[in-house]
Design a protein around this motif. Structure first.
Motif, PDB file in Angstrom:
ATOM      1  N   PHE A   1       5.567   1.090  39.377  1.00 44.57           N
ATOM      2  CA  PHE A   1       4.951   0.288  40.424  1.00 44.57           C
ATOM      3  C   PHE A   1       5.558  -1.106  40.520  1.00 44.57           C
ATOM      4  O   PHE A   1       5.390  -1.772  41.541  1.00 44.57           O
ATOM      5  CB  PHE A   1       3.438   0.235  40.220  1.00 44.57           C
ATOM      6  N   ALA A   2       6.266  -1.546  39.493  1.00 48.64           N
ATOM      7  CA  ALA A   2       7.068  -2.767  39.642  1.00 48.64           C
ATOM      8  C   ALA A   2       8.169  -2.518  40.663  1.00 48.64           C
ATOM      9  O   ALA A   2       8.441  -3.353  41.542  1.00 48.64           O
ATOM     10  CB  ALA A   2       7.656  -3.179  38.297  1.00 48.64           C
ATOM     11  N   VAL A   3       8.803  -1.348  40.561  1.00 46.32           N
ATOM     12  CA  VAL A   3       9.840  -0.969  41.531  1.00 46.32           C
ATOM     13  C   VAL A   3       9.228  -0.795  42.915  1.00 46.32           C
ATOM     14  O   VAL A   3       9.752  -1.292  43.922  1.00 46.32           O
ATOM     15  CB  VAL A   3      10.547   0.329  41.080  1.00 46.32           C
ATOM     16  N   PHE A   4       8.093  -0.105  42.987  1.00 41.51           N
ATOM     17  CA  PHE A   4       7.437   0.113  44.274  1.00 41.51           C
ATOM     18  C   PHE A   4       6.980  -1.212  44.889  1.00 41.51           C
ATOM     19  O   PHE A   4       7.074  -1.404  46.107  1.00 41.51           O
ATOM     20  CB  PHE A   4       6.229   1.037  44.110  1.00 41.51           C
ATOM     21  N   GLY A   5       6.457  -2.103  44.050  1.00 40.66           N
ATOM     22  CA  GLY A   5       6.006  -3.396  44.555  1.00 40.66           C
ATOM     23  C   GLY A   5       7.139  -4.179  45.176  1.00 40.66           C
ATOM     24  O   GLY A   5       6.970  -4.841  46.212  1.00 40.66           O
ATOM     25  N   PHE A   6       8.324  -4.126  44.557  1.00 37.88           N
ATOM     26  CA  PHE A   6       9.509  -4.758  45.132  1.00 37.88           C
ATOM     27  C   PHE A   6       9.839  -4.131  46.482  1.00 37.88           C
ATOM     28  O   PHE A   6      10.093  -4.832  47.466  1.00 37.88           O
ATOM     29  CB  PHE A   6      10.675  -4.600  44.162  1.00 37.88           C
ATOM     30  N   CYS A   7       9.820  -2.787  46.548  1.00 39.08           N
ATOM     31  CA  CYS A   7      10.156  -2.091  47.791  1.00 39.08           C
ATOM     32  C   CYS A   7       9.209  -2.453  48.928  1.00 39.08           C
ATOM     33  O   CYS A   7       9.620  -2.517  50.094  1.00 39.08           O
ATOM     34  CB  CYS A   7      10.123  -0.574  47.578  1.00 39.08           C
ATOM     35  N   LEU A   8       7.945  -2.708  48.598  1.00 43.85           N
ATOM     36  CA  LEU A   8       6.931  -2.889  49.630  1.00 43.85           C
ATOM     37  C   LEU A   8       6.658  -4.345  49.982  1.00 43.85           C
ATOM     38  O   LEU A   8       5.912  -4.612  50.932  1.00 43.85           O
ATOM     39  CB  LEU A   8       5.627  -2.221  49.185  1.00 43.85           C
ATOM     40  N   SER A   9       7.212  -5.290  49.243  1.00 44.96           N
ATOM     41  CA  SER A   9       6.917  -6.701  49.525  1.00 44.96           C
ATOM     42  C   SER A   9       8.154  -7.439  50.036  1.00 44.96           C
ATOM     43  O   SER A   9       8.294  -7.693  51.233  1.00 44.96           O
ATOM     44  CB  SER A   9       6.351  -7.388  48.274  1.00 44.96           C
ATOM     45  N   LEU A  10       9.080  -7.757  49.151  1.00 43.13           N
ATOM     46  CA  LEU A  10      10.256  -8.533  49.542  1.00 43.13           C
ATOM     47  C   LEU A  10      11.445  -7.679  49.952  1.00 43.13           C
ATOM     48  O   LEU A  10      12.359  -8.150  50.620  1.00 43.13           O
ATOM     49  CB  LEU A  10      10.675  -9.456  48.394  1.00 43.13           C
ATOM     50  N   ALA A  11      11.445  -6.400  49.560  1.00 47.11           N
ATOM     51  CA  ALA A  11      12.600  -5.551  49.834  1.00 47.11           C
ATOM     52  C   ALA A  11      12.911  -5.361  51.318  1.00 47.11           C
ATOM     53  O   ALA A  11      14.083  -5.234  51.673  1.00 47.11           O
ATOM     54  CB  ALA A  11      12.433  -4.196  49.155  1.00 47.11           C
TER      55      ALA A  11
END
Length: 420
Positions: free
Chosen positions: A243-253
């Motif tokens: 979810f660290a990876v997912f959080g990156f994808c869904l916020s700043l990515a």
């Protein structure tokens, strides 16, 4: 039982007409509620660059809005993760849908960071209420197929998170780009309330007794049996990284991906933001066997997320897409196996509480690292911060792969050995 009698944790005084749904219909409804709530919670991902421009907020402000959702979700999982064990699965899902509906409407009408965060917090409360209830309901409906119960749980949750950005990007092409997607989503939630309300629900599996039944809803200290402890911590660690990876994808990515593909199309950035999660969701349909499936999946995740960071420096959209897809497949396989391992070792009466605790740690991965990424982006720029972030995630995946391999070689993992 009526929803109100379930919320009172009392048996209904008289029978009532209702929809005596089949097991298949109940499976679909439990999964649909979780899927739809998570779609709504992630509609905003491709809209963040537009919201930054309209509301004048920074990258740090975006991560604060995103993290407020996660922190509210985690708080609910900690304080109310066991509620559906007492009030019943249906009542918990009804509450979740109502709160999610209000949260989406608040976000749709937000004109500052405070309102954005308030809407996100309500969405987090809704998802927190639904997480343990939906997972436990699916497991109860498939008592002899725990592996498929875990697959459906992860398919509905990962699928909802993946579909949210893509749907949000498409709906943002309609008039009212930052509000219309949430109004349409609110209408879908209202439609879901109808079958939920009419459903003939089964009674709570641990109905409260005595003159003060609501004391059963008080927060409690989570505990895990000795047999499930190793599986619990491995699943929680893999979930945190995922979810660290997912959080990156869904916020700043989305902004980061727009630079890589040299485009500012919201549907395009929404689709790219959801690629990793879509691959994770679809991987739940794969049959995977082998002692080393978990460490192999984690290594694929680690290598792939580093390549996502490399795609920017190489200006390679093809590498970005390929690495995003392979990261999702590696994560999906590894997380499903460790999730199924801990779910199979938890007694039914505490399933919602323990699975909610796994998700507490898992969802923290979408808050703490992402806030750190937002701070770093404000200092050294989004591109450099994203590159460092992907390297750190790659190293963490390698460490977890080594720990998982050691566990397989020394102790053996029945759930991993026989997953199919």
């Amino acid at each position: 039982m009526t929803v109100f009698s379930e919320l009172r944790m009392r048996q209904a005084t008289a029978g009532r007409w209702g929809w005596d749904a089949s097991t298949t219909a109940r499976l679909v409804l439990a999964g649909a509620v979780m899927f739809t709530l998570l779609v709504g919670a992630n509609l905003a991902s491709p809209l963040y660059p537009l919201l930054q421009s309209e509301l004048g907020i920074t990258s740090l402000g975006v991560t604060i809005a995103f993290a407020s959702y996660v922190l509210a979700l985690v708080a609910v999982l900690m304080l109310a993760g066991h509620w559906s064990d007492h009030i019943g699965r249906r009542a918990a899902l009804v509450l979740a849908v109502l709160v999610g509906l209000v949260g989406g409407l608040v976000f749709a009408n937000a004109d500052n960071l405070l309102m954005l965060s308030a809407g996100r917090m309500l969405q987090g409360i809704a998802v927190g209420l639904a997480t343990g209830a939906s997972s436990a309901a699916l497991r109860e409906l498939l008592p002899s197929r725990p592996e498929w119960a875990s697959r459906f749980t992860l398919l509905s949750s990962s699928g909802g998170v993946a579909a949210g950005p893509a749907i949000g990007g498409l709906l943002s092409l309609l008039p009212g780009a930052t509000s219309t997607p949430f109004f349409i989503h609110a209408a879908v939630l209202l439609l879901l309330l109808v079958p939920l309300w009419l459903l003939k629900a089964r009674p709570a599996i641990r109905p409260a007794e005595g003159p003060r039944p609501y004391m059963a809803l008080a927060p409690r200290r989570p505990s895990v049996s000795r047999e499930a402890r190793g599986a619990f911590w491995l699943a929680s660690s893999v979930g945190f990284l995922s979810f660290a990876v997912f959080g990156f994808c869904l916020s700043l990515a989305p902004g980061y991906f727009a630079v890589v593909v040299h485009a500012d199309s919201r549907p395009m950035t929404g689709l790219l933001a959801g690629l990793t999660l879509a691959a994770s969701a679809l991987s739940q349909l794969l049959t995977v066997r082998g002692r080393f499936a978990v460490p192999a999946g984690l290594m694929v995740l680690g290598i792939s997320i580093v390549l996502v960071g490399a795609a920017a420096s190489l200006s390679s959209p093809i590498l970005l897409v390929a690495a995003s897809l392979s990261a999702g497949v590696g994560q999906g396989i590894a997380f499903r196996l460790v999730f199924n391992d801990v779910a199979s070792k938890v007694e039914a009466s505490r399933h919602a509480q323990i699975i909610s605790t796994v998700y507490v740690i898992t969802y923290l991965g979408s808050a703490v690292p992402v806030i750190g990424l937002g701070l770093a982006a404000s200092v050294i720029g989004l591109g450099a911060a994203a590159s460092y972030f992907t390297v750190v995630c790659g190293l963490a995946a390698t460490v977890l792969a080594a720990a998982s391999l050691r566990r397989v070689l020394r102790r053996g993992c029945p759930a991993v050995l026989t997953a199919n």
